[in-house]
Design a protein around this motif. Structure first.
Motif, PDB file in Angstrom:
ATOM      1  N   VAL A 116       0.837  -1.202   0.000  1.00 24.02           N
ATOM      2  CA  VAL A 116       0.000   0.000   0.000  1.00 24.02           C
ATOM      3  C   VAL A 116       0.875   1.257   0.000  1.00 24.02           C
ATOM      4  CG1 VAL A 116      -1.656   1.333   1.346  1.00 24.02           C
ATOM      5  CG2 VAL A 116      -1.966  -1.130   1.059  1.00 24.02           C
ATOM      6  N   GLU A 144       2.565   1.655  -3.535  1.00 22.19           N
ATOM      7  CA  GLU A 144       1.737   1.834  -4.730  1.00 22.19           C
ATOM      8  C   GLU A 144       0.630   2.869  -4.565  1.00 22.19           C
ATOM      9  OE1 GLU A 144       2.704   0.504  -7.467  1.00 22.19           O
ATOM     10  OE2 GLU A 144       4.272  -0.693  -6.517  1.00 22.19           O
ATOM     11  N   LYS A 145       0.240   3.151  -3.340  1.00 21.14           N
ATOM     12  CA  LYS A 145      -0.956   3.968  -3.181  1.00 21.14           C
ATOM     13  C   LYS A 145      -0.726   5.320  -2.511  1.00 21.14           C
ATOM     14  CE  LYS A 145      -3.440   0.515  -4.691  1.00 21.14           C
ATOM     15  NZ  LYS A 145      -3.790   0.552  -6.111  1.00 21.14           N
ATOM     16  N   THR A 146       0.430   5.531  -1.910  1.00 21.47           N
ATOM     17  CA  THR A 146       0.586   6.760  -1.129  1.00 21.47           C
ATOM     18  C   THR A 146       1.528   7.759  -1.797  1.00 21.47           C
ATOM     19  OG1 THR A 146       2.479   5.977   0.121  1.00 21.47           O
ATOM     20  CG2 THR A 146       0.311   5.435   1.002  1.00 21.47           C
TER      21      THR A 146
END
Lengths: 363, 509
Positions: free
Chosen positions: A218, A221-223
């Protein structure tokens, strides 16, 4: 079908599976050749089956628990190497960070009696994360401020950590039995896994490791934080141009990588079995397994969960091979070939891509 | 006349793109044959096929009427074909001589014998007026000289068909003139030249015939003498292009940026790269910093954008002194920067296009929420920017930027920077390596920005660009501002005098 195969992720997975396939075939050939050359009775097909099933036919449920136990440390060192790699850094220092973290956890779990016993294991884990992180941070700082290649500094830190820990072991030695360290007062909870699989097998560590893998996925890839770290790793100058603090980014990347390996060490040294620190004059193999795991998992945290499990299965099969007349070195050879093949996975991917495209234009 | 090269029905396909689509091209003995086309039109691919770097899917190559099978550059060399690549293939810590003989060394009893080679190199250098010193290290000589070494390499191998891949992209105006002379010299000695370019002036200056490629197809082959620049550019782009920049007179408003006594230490030598520079920029004007490459323009921009620390001086921007402010602060307060080196600073090449388009804004509420990136918005944004700035790539917003052509990478940067809606745009060589269509577009955009009341600082090495786009020119020489000029009143020659340091005046505002 073609569109599915053309996806980069699918190609990556197929390439990884091909690497595994080659490794297994090669291992099998070695089994065949070995059995032909030897006088002692041996059963290559039987051995291959054993390897493929992680030896569970002999070890059963208990063996499954042992495999689970093998997974957590290499999953974490794999994440450590993979995370650094995703942010453009090569962390060869997982071994040293692992040992430093493991020792710290053991030390806290033995000596810090002032902490309530039910929390002690948590403090031990945090201590390992901190110390592993500091070891990683040294390489990070050197890279960020002095442009020292992190490969070299982290390799050297492996030895520094290993020998420092060897010298510190006396602090936690058992006075009555000098060949052993004192048993930790607190261990990672087993969550009843010991009842399912029998004692000395899996504990909560496997869940911690998987949770950390998901967390890293996470973050990467997401922050925005992951975006910054990857930008620093891929192109430090562009990151600077975009107003990202590149030095901080590189330092943090190595720190986090170190912390992951350190946690891996803790999961081993205060686990249900508690590995013993005896003479530490060999670099912790878990660190180097981490490189294999990261390579096979393509540095993707989710991929690393699978690659760590796979390599743990091979390791789990090792001891059972004697029943088919082989020793467990075969497993090491297979692992090595798989890693070799996965280093070539880029070629597989290219060939795969070309193959799909050729089919596409013909049809 | 004899066709020395004939490419018949060449088709070359890359994943997702047909780079060359059934191209048939004939080149006559002894001519300079230009290949004209936009970025990504397939010029370099076609030449790489001829040089044996790519194998075409279809088609055949004839050299002097005989079918030739060229599987690699060594084969090409056997047919007398040599190539000067856009990025030179030289060993930097070798001497000129060593580079020239590399791969075709003369050996006596297993020992290198350089004496013969040296004689030949000196002779060739003299015959073609190349003025190359055989014993200089490549790392010590200028880019123009390095190019001559590449030419010398082809001559040494006795190549008769010489391919030049955008040879002028890296040269100064003077070096370009000299290269043109050398090319004519080569022709007079019986060589044949294939010349890839997208600069119409150069084609007009040297080429005999020109073949125009567009989107992988051959549009036409025409005689240069009888074709106008306008029709050439129309064939290349596929529509009418304004070659002259059209703009209204500037209406400068209040001062937005004032630089006072700025100095920056050089990273290479003890002296100042930028020395005691002061100037003002107003809203509604395009200020151009002109000068020959390496006279401190790069460092000046680094100082303005925060990439380099000032050793002294002040930068007043909207009543704040920026001298000690971070890069991020400057970018948030409305300074956009189109960097000189798009690969070094402009893009994270391993990120996809969408990720690169938020490089300056990923942390704003527009693209993130509590530290989590909002990919839906990021991809919507990318699709908008791609459409607006006509950025072409294989996989749209998900293309890895490394795989995109230089021109489209540049458009992506320009789009990204303009989308931040800056008050001050600092554009360094924004059209370097771009084709006519893209240059027209970028010039128009710069002028648009100006007309909207933004301030623009344009750093450029191209005199044409300096003269046609700017409202005011400052000339830099050895780190100092040596002259100020109004582009309407100064000639290129006079500007050249300032740029070469032969003329200077105090600039007082």
């Amino acid at each position: 079908m073609k569109a599915f195969l053309a996806k980069p992720t699918v190609q990556k997975i197929v390439a990884a599976l091909l690497s595994i396939f080659f490794g297994l075939i090669f291992g099998f050939l070695i089994l065949l050749v070995a059995s032909l050359l030897r006088e002692k009775a041996s059963y290559p097909f039987d051995a291959f089956y054993t390897i493929f099933t992680g030896g569970l036919r002999y070890t059963g449920l208990r063996g499954f628990g042992i495999i689970l136990r093998f997974i957590s440390p290499i999953l974490l060192t794999g994440l450590s190497v993979g995370f650094a790699f995703k942010t453009g850094l090569f962390n060869i220092g997982a071994s040293g960070q692992f040992v430093a973290g493991g020792f710290t956890a053991a030390y806290i779990a033995i000596k810090w009696t002032f902490i309530p016993l039910e929390y002690l294991w948590i403090v031990a884990l945090l201590g390992a994360v901190l110390v592993g992180g500091i070891v990683g941070m040294i390489s990070g700082l050197l890279k960020a401020y002095r442009n020292v290649n992190e490969v070299i500094s982290s390799i050297m830190l492996n030895y520094i950590a290993m020998i420092t820990v060897s010298n510190l072991i006396s602090v936690i030695k058992d006075a009555n039995n000098p060949s052993r360290t004192q048993p930790p007062l607190a261990r990672i909870p087993t969550l009843g896994l010991d009842k399912i699989f029998g004692s000395n097998t899996a504990d909560m560590g496997i869940f911690i490791a998987i949770a950390v893998a998901l967390l890293i996925y996470v973050v990467l890839e997401k922050t925005t934080f992951g975006y910054e770290l990857k930008a620093c790793g891929y192109n430090r100058n562009a990151a600077r141009y975009a107003g990202i603090n590149d030095r901080l980014g590189i330092t943090l990347s190595m720190t986090i990588a170190g912390a992951l390996s350190g946690l891996g060490g803790a999961l081993v040294y205060i686990s249900a079995i508690t590995k013993v620190f005896d003479s530490l004059l060999v670099l912790a193999p878990e660190g180097f397994d981490g490189i294999s795991v990261a390579l096979l998992g393509m540095s993707n945290p989710l991929g690393i969960i699978f690659s760590a499990s796979f390599i743990a299965i091979l390791k789990g099969a090792g001891p059972s091979l004697a029943r088919s007349g082989f020793n467990d070195e075969v497993v090491k050879i297979m692992t090595a070939v798989i890693i070799y093949a996965s280093a070539f996975s880029l070629i597989f991917r290219e060939k795969l891509g070309a193959l799909i495209n050729r089919k596409g234009t013909k049809s | 006349m004899i066709d020395v090269i004939e490419l018949r029905n060449i088709t070359k396909i890359f994943p997702g793109i047909i780079a060359n689509d059934d191209i048939t091209l004939k080149v006559r003995q002894g001519e300079i044959h230009a290949l004209l086309g936009e970025n990504g039109a397939g010029k370099s691919t076609l030449m790489s096929v001829l040089f044996g770097l790519y194998r075409p899917e279809k088609g055949s190559i004839f050299i002097n009427g005989q079918e030739a099978h060229i599987a690699n550059p060594n084969d090409a060399n056997r047919y007398g074909i040599g190539m000067v690549h856009q990025h030179f293939k030289l060993v930097h810590n070798f001497t000129v001589l060593e580079n020239v003989v590399l791969g075709v060394e003369t050996v006596h009893n297993g020992v290198l014998s350089m004496a013969e080679a040296r004689k030949k190199v000196v002779e060739l250098s003299k015959r073609y007026n190349l003025f190359v010193e055989p014993d200089h290290l490549i790392s010590d000589i200028s880019v123009g000289m390095q190019q001559r070494v590449e030419i010398l390499k082809m001559l040494y191998r006795e190549n008769n068909i010489l391919i030049f891949d955008e040879p002028t992209a890296v040269l100064t105006p003077q070096e370009i003139d000299e290269l043109m002379k050398i090319m004519k010299e080569l022709i007079s000695e019986g060589k044949t030249i294939l010349f890839i370019t997208h600069k119409l002036n150069e084609i007009k200056a040297v080429a005999d015939r020109v073949s125009i490629l567009r989107k992988g197809r051959l549009i036409d082959t025409v005689d240069v003498a009888t074709t106008s620049k306008e029709s050439l550019s129309e064939m290349m782009v596929g529509r009418k292009v304004m070659l002259e920049v059209e703009k209204k007179l500037a209406e400068p408003k209040e001062v937005i940026l004032e630089v006072k006594n700025m100095s920056i230490k050089s990273k290479h030598h003890g002296k100042n790269a930028v020395h005691n520079v002061s100037f003002k920029v107003r809203r509604g004007e395009i200020l151009c910093i002109a000068g020959i490459e390496g006279n401190g323009q790069t460092d000046l921009v680094y100082g303005l954008t925060g990439l380099s620390k000032l050793s002294s001086g002040e930068i007043h921007y909207k009543s704040v002194n920026l001298a000690d402010k971070s890069i991020r602060y400057r970018s948030i307060s409305g300074i956009a920067h189109i960097p000189e080196d798009r690969h070094k600073h402009g893009l994270v090449l391993d990120y996809n296009l969408a990720e690169n388009l938020i490089l300056q804004t990923y942390f704003t509420p527009k693209f993130q929420n509590k530290g989590f990136l909002d990919f839906k918005k990021i991809y919507t944004n990318a699709d908008q920017v791609i459409q607006k700035y006509d950025i072409r790539s294989g996989n749209g917003s998900r293309s890895i930027t490394r795989s995109m052509s230089g021109g489209n990478q540049q458009k992506a940067i320009v789009g990204r920077e303009l989308e931040t809606n800056p008050d001050l745009l600092i554009a360094v060589q924004p059209t370097r390596g771009l084709d006519v269509g893209a240059i027209e577009y970028i010039h128009k955009t710069l002028i648009d920005q100006r007309d909207q009341g933004k301030a623009v600082i344009l750093v450029s090495l191209e005199l044409n660009e300096v003269m046609s786009v700017s409202d005011r020119i400052l000339v830099m020489y050895e780190g100092e501002i040596v002259g100020q000029a109004d582009p309407a009143k100064i000639s290129q020659q006079e500007l050249g005098l300032y740029m070469s340091g032969s003329k200077r005046e105090e600039v007082i505002e």
